[in-house]
Design a protein around this motif. Structure first.
Motif, PDB file in Angstrom:
ATOM      1  N   VAL A  86      19.026  36.624  12.462  1.00 49.35           N
ATOM      2  CA  VAL A  86      20.121  35.658  12.612  1.00 49.35           C
ATOM      3  C   VAL A  86      20.777  35.798  13.988  1.00 49.35           C
ATOM      4  O   VAL A  86      21.184  34.817  14.603  1.00 49.35           O
ATOM      5  CB  VAL A  86      21.174  35.860  11.480  1.00 49.35           C
ATOM      6  CG1 VAL A  86      22.469  35.125  11.792  1.00 49.35           C
ATOM      7  CG2 VAL A  86      20.609  35.386  10.146  1.00 49.35           C
ATOM      8  N   LEU A  87      20.853  37.014  14.478  1.00 43.78           N
ATOM      9  CA  LEU A  87      21.529  37.275  15.757  1.00 43.78           C
ATOM     10  C   LEU A  87      20.870  36.548  16.921  1.00 43.78           C
ATOM     11  O   LEU A  87      21.518  36.282  17.935  1.00 43.78           O
ATOM     12  CB  LEU A  87      21.559  38.781  16.051  1.00 43.78           C
ATOM     13  CG  LEU A  87      22.240  39.652  15.001  1.00 43.78           C
ATOM     14  CD1 LEU A  87      22.159  41.112  15.390  1.00 43.78           C
ATOM     15  CD2 LEU A  87      23.690  39.235  14.827  1.00 43.78           C
ATOM     16  N   SER A  88      19.584  36.266  16.794  1.00 39.54           N
ATOM     17  CA  SER A  88      18.897  35.560  17.880  1.00 39.54           C
ATOM     18  C   SER A  88      18.662  34.098  17.529  1.00 39.54           C
ATOM     19  O   SER A  88      17.869  33.423  18.161  1.00 39.54           O
ATOM     20  CB  SER A  88      17.564  36.234  18.189  1.00 39.54           C
ATOM     21  OG  SER A  88      17.725  37.611  18.316  1.00 39.54           O
ATOM     22  N   GLY A  89      19.305  33.641  16.474  1.00 40.55           N
ATOM     23  CA  GLY A  89      19.175  32.231  16.123  1.00 40.55           C
ATOM     24  C   GLY A  89      18.294  31.985  14.911  1.00 40.55           C
ATOM     25  O   GLY A  89      18.025  30.844  14.563  1.00 40.55           O
ATOM     26  N   GLY A  90      17.841  33.040  14.279  1.00 40.83           N
ATOM     27  CA  GLY A  90      17.063  32.890  13.048  1.00 40.83           C
ATOM     28  C   GLY A  90      15.570  33.083  13.251  1.00 40.83           C
ATOM     29  O   GLY A  90      15.024  32.667  14.273  1.00 40.83           O
ATOM     30  N   VAL A  91      14.962  33.715  12.285  1.00 39.34           N
ATOM     31  CA  VAL A  91      13.516  33.958  12.328  1.00 39.34           C
ATOM     32  C   VAL A  91      12.928  33.420  11.033  1.00 39.34           C
ATOM     33  O   VAL A  91      13.489  33.663   9.957  1.00 39.34           O
ATOM     34  CB  VAL A  91      13.242  35.484  12.442  1.00 39.34           C
ATOM     35  CG1 VAL A  91      11.763  35.774  12.350  1.00 39.34           C
ATOM     36  CG2 VAL A  91      13.811  36.039  13.733  1.00 39.34           C
ATOM     37  N   PRO A  92      11.817  32.664  11.096  1.00 37.53           N
ATOM     38  CA  PRO A  92      11.250  32.128   9.852  1.00 37.53           C
ATOM     39  C   PRO A  92      10.804  33.237   8.898  1.00 37.53           C
ATOM     40  O   PRO A  92      10.386  34.307   9.346  1.00 37.53           O
ATOM     41  CB  PRO A  92      10.038  31.318  10.319  1.00 37.53           C
ATOM     42  CG  PRO A  92      10.045  31.330  11.787  1.00 37.53           C
ATOM     43  CD  PRO A  92      11.056  32.292  12.274  1.00 37.53           C
ATOM     44  N   THR A  93      10.908  32.940   7.615  1.00 40.79           N
ATOM     45  CA  THR A  93      10.506  33.920   6.600  1.00 40.79           C
ATOM     46  C   THR A  93       9.046  34.329   6.793  1.00 40.79           C
ATOM     47  O   THR A  93       8.691  35.492   6.571  1.00 40.79           O
ATOM     48  CB  THR A  93      10.701  33.313   5.196  1.00 40.79           C
ATOM     49  OG1 THR A  93      12.070  32.929   5.092  1.00 40.79           O
ATOM     50  CG2 THR A  93      10.393  34.312   4.103  1.00 40.79           C
ATOM     51  N   SER A  94       8.225  33.365   7.227  1.00 46.28           N
ATOM     52  CA  SER A  94       6.799  33.677   7.406  1.00 46.28           C
ATOM     53  C   SER A  94       6.617  34.770   8.454  1.00 46.28           C
ATOM     54  O   SER A  94       5.739  35.626   8.336  1.00 46.28           O
ATOM     55  CB  SER A  94       6.035  32.422   7.815  1.00 46.28           C
ATOM     56  OG  SER A  94       6.592  31.880   8.995  1.00 46.28           O
ATOM     57  N   ARG A  95       7.463  34.760   9.498  1.00 48.31           N
ATOM     58  CA  ARG A  95       7.358  35.788  10.546  1.00 48.31           C
ATOM     59  C   ARG A  95       7.814  37.154  10.001  1.00 48.31           C
ATOM     60  O   ARG A  95       7.226  38.184  10.318  1.00 48.31           O
ATOM     61  CB  ARG A  95       8.211  35.374  11.757  1.00 48.31           C
ATOM     62  CG  ARG A  95       8.251  36.399  12.882  1.00 48.31           C
ATOM     63  CD  ARG A  95       6.892  36.673  13.490  1.00 48.31           C
ATOM     64  NE  ARG A  95       6.944  37.762  14.459  1.00 48.31           N
ATOM     65  CZ  ARG A  95       5.874  38.396  14.926  1.00 48.31           C
ATOM     66  NH1 ARG A  95       4.668  38.066  14.536  1.00 48.31           N
ATOM     67  NH2 ARG A  95       6.001  39.379  15.797  1.00 48.31           N
ATOM     68  N   ILE A  96       8.847  37.123   9.166  1.00 44.67           N
ATOM     69  CA  ILE A  96       9.321  38.376   8.558  1.00 44.67           C
ATOM     70  C   ILE A  96       8.201  38.967   7.702  1.00 44.67           C
ATOM     71  O   ILE A  96       7.896  40.164   7.800  1.00 44.67           O
ATOM     72  CB  ILE A  96      10.588  38.130   7.702  1.00 44.67           C
ATOM     73  CG1 ILE A  96      11.747  37.692   8.615  1.00 44.67           C
ATOM     74  CG2 ILE A  96      10.980  39.383   6.926  1.00 44.67           C
ATOM     75  CD1 ILE A  96      12.997  37.273   7.886  1.00 44.67           C
ATOM     76  N   ASP A  97       7.564  38.110   6.909  1.00 48.70           N
ATOM     77  CA  ASP A  97       6.451  38.582   6.061  1.00 48.70           C
ATOM     78  C   ASP A  97       5.312  39.126   6.925  1.00 48.70           C
ATOM     79  O   ASP A  97       4.682  40.129   6.586  1.00 48.70           O
ATOM     80  CB  ASP A  97       5.935  37.435   5.177  1.00 48.70           C
ATOM     81  CG  ASP A  97       6.971  37.026   4.138  1.00 48.70           C
ATOM     82  OD1 ASP A  97       7.870  37.839   3.860  1.00 48.70           O
ATOM     83  OD2 ASP A  97       6.896  35.890   3.638  1.00 48.70           O
ATOM     84  N   GLU A  98       5.078  38.439   8.037  1.00 49.92           N
ATOM     85  CA  GLU A  98       3.983  38.833   8.929  1.00 49.92           C
ATOM     86  C   GLU A  98       4.197  40.249   9.499  1.00 49.92           C
ATOM     87  O   GLU A  98       3.293  41.085   9.450  1.00 49.92           O
ATOM     88  CB  GLU A  98       3.921  37.818  10.071  1.00 49.92           C
ATOM     89  CG  GLU A  98       2.654  37.852  10.901  1.00 49.92           C
ATOM     90  CD  GLU A  98       2.748  36.834  12.039  1.00 49.92           C
ATOM     91  OE1 GLU A  98       2.296  37.146  13.136  1.00 49.92           O
ATOM     92  OE2 GLU A  98       3.287  35.730  11.827  1.00 49.92           O
ATOM     93  N   VAL A  99       5.409  40.514   9.996  1.00 44.60           N
ATOM     94  CA  VAL A  99       5.642  41.845  10.587  1.00 44.60           C
ATOM     95  C   VAL A  99       5.694  42.932   9.504  1.00 44.60           C
ATOM     96  O   VAL A  99       5.274  44.072   9.748  1.00 44.60           O
ATOM     97  CB  VAL A  99       6.906  41.901  11.485  1.00 44.60           C
ATOM     98  CG1 VAL A  99       6.705  41.133  12.757  1.00 44.60           C
ATOM     99  CG2 VAL A  99       8.158  41.471  10.763  1.00 44.60           C
ATOM    100  N   LEU A 100       6.188  42.553   8.322  1.00 44.72           N
ATOM    101  CA  LEU A 100       6.180  43.539   7.228  1.00 44.72           C
ATOM    102  C   LEU A 100       4.745  43.877   6.833  1.00 44.72           C
ATOM    103  O   LEU A 100       4.420  45.036   6.550  1.00 44.72           O
ATOM    104  CB  LEU A 100       6.966  43.004   6.024  1.00 44.72           C
ATOM    105  CG  LEU A 100       8.491  43.024   6.166  1.00 44.72           C
ATOM    106  CD1 LEU A 100       9.156  42.275   5.015  1.00 44.72           C
ATOM    107  CD2 LEU A 100       9.026  44.457   6.216  1.00 44.72           C
TER     108      LEU A 100
END
Lengths: 291, 310
Positions: free
Chosen positions: B105-119
């Motif tokens: 959120v601090l950088s303007g939001g990250v898509p959930t798909s990207r969060i899943d990808e890095v996890l």
């Protein structure tokens, strides 16, 4: 202009992140639950005591005002403690290093804490407003203010004055909130922030019990004003707008909000707010985050 | 148009009172490379990284990230950086997914798909919904790396990324860094005291001790292009005698790696000369080989430090 927009956007993002975090943190939820728990049964006990002593004015507004007065007194330390941990929560969890390694300046971060703190204070006051007016309506009704069936003040007038008074209460509480954020800015642990914060709150409250006859003279535009030292005890000044509202149930209209006491409260609280903001801004700019 | 280097530190110095933590440190990290920042605990690695990220103010000197001065153009500089500084830190009452979302959120939001990808990338996809206070140190470390990668940064600053990881986790981080290097889109600056790991992934290294940079260069510069270490295996009972014999005969100090295993920096002599001397004195040589120096050896030669270097 783009800098200002960018600044505001960053602060908005940070505030959003703050609320996401705070609304999932049990300490904050417990704090607001405590305020609600104090407010609702407290109001019921107050009503019971009024009835038992046969001291009721049978006015919903009068009852709401009396309740609000006491609830503000009881709730201020709780919301203040929650504000004290606003910054400390990030420092003690070391998450501040992630926040500050994002495209976020320290000033933006500080402003977001202030906005969040003011939001918490507003939420508290609105909660107390709703409980006190709700209880007043439930017990006595909130129509026109009457005495022996004669309308003294119309309901809309009373409600307007009540809203103005609440706004001034918010102004006073903003200064208390600023003190909390400042304490938090310099703290590394949540426990430390709370302890130092409560000591300061106690200290400034203690100042307000200095006899009003002791003070100094301030000359503004050739006119001398007596300023009691007790004015420096700003947390207690929060209750002055409610004292002004006290006149309404007795049938005295509020001709002006700018009484000497109100002026003193607004000036003192504004100065304290500015002072704490500057101190916290300098603090956060200079601080090394060696976490 | 020439693009600015991902990371340039010039004359970086940090003093805490009378103690100098980092002194006059200068380095340049080239794009698409993995740069190892090596040193024992307390050498000043973390302090340097904190200065690079603007978390602490340098007493003097400057840091530029892709040409942007970290102090004067902080946002432009830091926007391109992902970092893990001295251990991961999260809100313990939030889940792994919620933590990443919140920081996004601090950088303007990250898509959930990207969060899943890095996890997925760090092997925590199955634990995404678990609160962080139930995570082991190794899992937190992985989550810290996931956070650093969240916004696909052009420059990755990792401070001891394998701390707290088991051998399997360490290997995974190494593979991850290799993959990042091979993709060539991200420059990696990684500090560590695990020299063997660094040797496997770094293109260039700097050796730091007591706040000063002792040496900086490519791995080939530091380790040499040729095999120049003679490895000798004798019986454990003979190792001390072999050691003094080699010292006496070749004038070089053999290193006792473990019982029965010696190493000797090659000079004008070779494995055959060593073998001849030992056999001539009745010491049975059980193994003999020639290899390139390790980073650890270079490090020990440069710093004299051994205690916490592995």
């Amino acid at each position: 202009m783009t800098d200002v927009v960018d600044f505001c956007r960053s602060v908005a993002r940070l505030v959003r992140a703050e609320w996401i975090k705070l609304t999932r943190y049990w300490v904050v939820l417990a704090g607001f639950a405590a305020i609600a728990v104090i407010a609702v049964p407290g109001t019921m006990v107050f009503h019971w005591a009024e009835q038992a002593a046969n001291l009721t004015s049978n006015s919903g507004y009068d009852f709401a005002l009396s309740v609000m007065n006491r609830l503000i007194d009881l709730s201020t330390p709780i919301v203040y403690v929650l504000i004290c941990i606003l910054f400390a929560i990030d420092v003690s969890n070391s998450t501040v290093k992630y926040i500050l390694t994002r495209p976020v300046t320290r000033m933006e971060m500080l402003c977001s804490k202030y906005v969040t703190a003011l939001g918490m204070v507003t939420l508290t006051v609105l909660l107390l407003w709703a409980v006190s007016l709700g209880a007043g309506a439930a017990y006595y009704g909130l129509g026109d203010l009457t005495e022996n069936e004669y309308v003294i003040f119309e309901g809309s007038y009373v409600l307007t004055q009540y809203a103005i008074g609440t706004f001034f209460v918010l102004l006073g509480m903003a200064a208390v909130a600023a003190m909390g954020v400042t304490v938090s800015t310099f703290s590394s642990t949540m426990g430390g922030a709370i302890i130092i914060g409560l000591i300061l709150l106690f200290f400034f409250n203690a100042l307000s019990i200095i006899p009003a006859s002791l003070g100094f003279e301030l000359t503004v535009g050739g006119e001398a004003f007596a300023v009691p030292w007790s004015t420096l005890g700003f947390p207690n000044l929060v209750l002055i707008p409610l004292d002004v509202l006290d006149d309404i149930p007795t049938g005295i209209p509020i001709r002006t909000w700018w009484t000497p006491d109100m002026l003193r409260m607004v000036v003192t609280c504004s100065l304290y707010f500015a002072f704490f903001f500057v101190v916290s801004a300098v603090g956060i700019r200079q601080r090394d985050f060696t976490l | 148009m020439e693009t600015a280097a991902p990371l340039v530190a010039s004359g970086l110095t940090k003093r805490f009172g009378s103690r100098t933590a980092v002194q006059d440190l200068s380095l340049t990290v080239e794009e698409g490379k993995v740069y190892g920042f090596l040193g024992p605990n307390g050498a000043g690695k973390t302090t340097t990284i904190r200065m690079m990220l603007g978390l602490i103010r340098p007493s003097s000197g400057s840091v530029r990230i892709f040409g942007h001065d970290v102090r004067r153009e902080f946002k432009a500089a830091i926007r391109q950086v992902g970092a893990l500084v001295e251990g991961p830190a999260f809100y313990p009452f939030l889940t792994a997914h919620a933590n990443l979302k919140l920081f996004g959120v601090l950088s303007g939001g990250v898509p959930t798909s990207r969060i899943d990808e890095v996890l997925e990338l760090v092997g925590l996809r199955a634990r995404a919904g678990q609160r962080v206070d139930g995570f082991s140190q190794g899992m937190r470390q992985r989550l810290g790396i996931a956070l650093a990668l969240l916004e696909a940064p052009r420059l990755l600053l990792l401070d001891e990324p394998t701390n707290g990881l088991d051998p399997q986790g360490t290997r995974e981080v190494r593979e991850l860094l290799r993959r990042i290097r091979d993709e060539g889109r991200t420059t990696v600056f990684v500090s560590s005291h695990l020299l063997a790991e660094m040797e496997r992934i770094c293109d260039r290294v700097a050796v730091l001790t007591q706040g000063r940079m002792l040496r900086e260069g490519s791995l080939d510069d530091l380790l040499g292009h040729e095999a120049d270490v003679v490895e000798i295996e004798v019986s454990a009972a003979d190792d001390e005698r072999a050691r003094s014999l080699l010292r006496e005969r070749f004038g070089a100090e053999p290193r006792l790696v473990r019982r029965g295993h010696l190493e000797l920096r090659k000079g004008r002599f070779g494995p055959a000369d060593v073998n001849g001397v030992l056999v001539g004195e009745g010491i049975a040589v059980e193994g003999l080989g020639l290899r390139r120096r390790t980073l650890e050896q270079v490090f020990v030669e440069l710093t004299g430090e051994t205690s916490d270097i592995q």
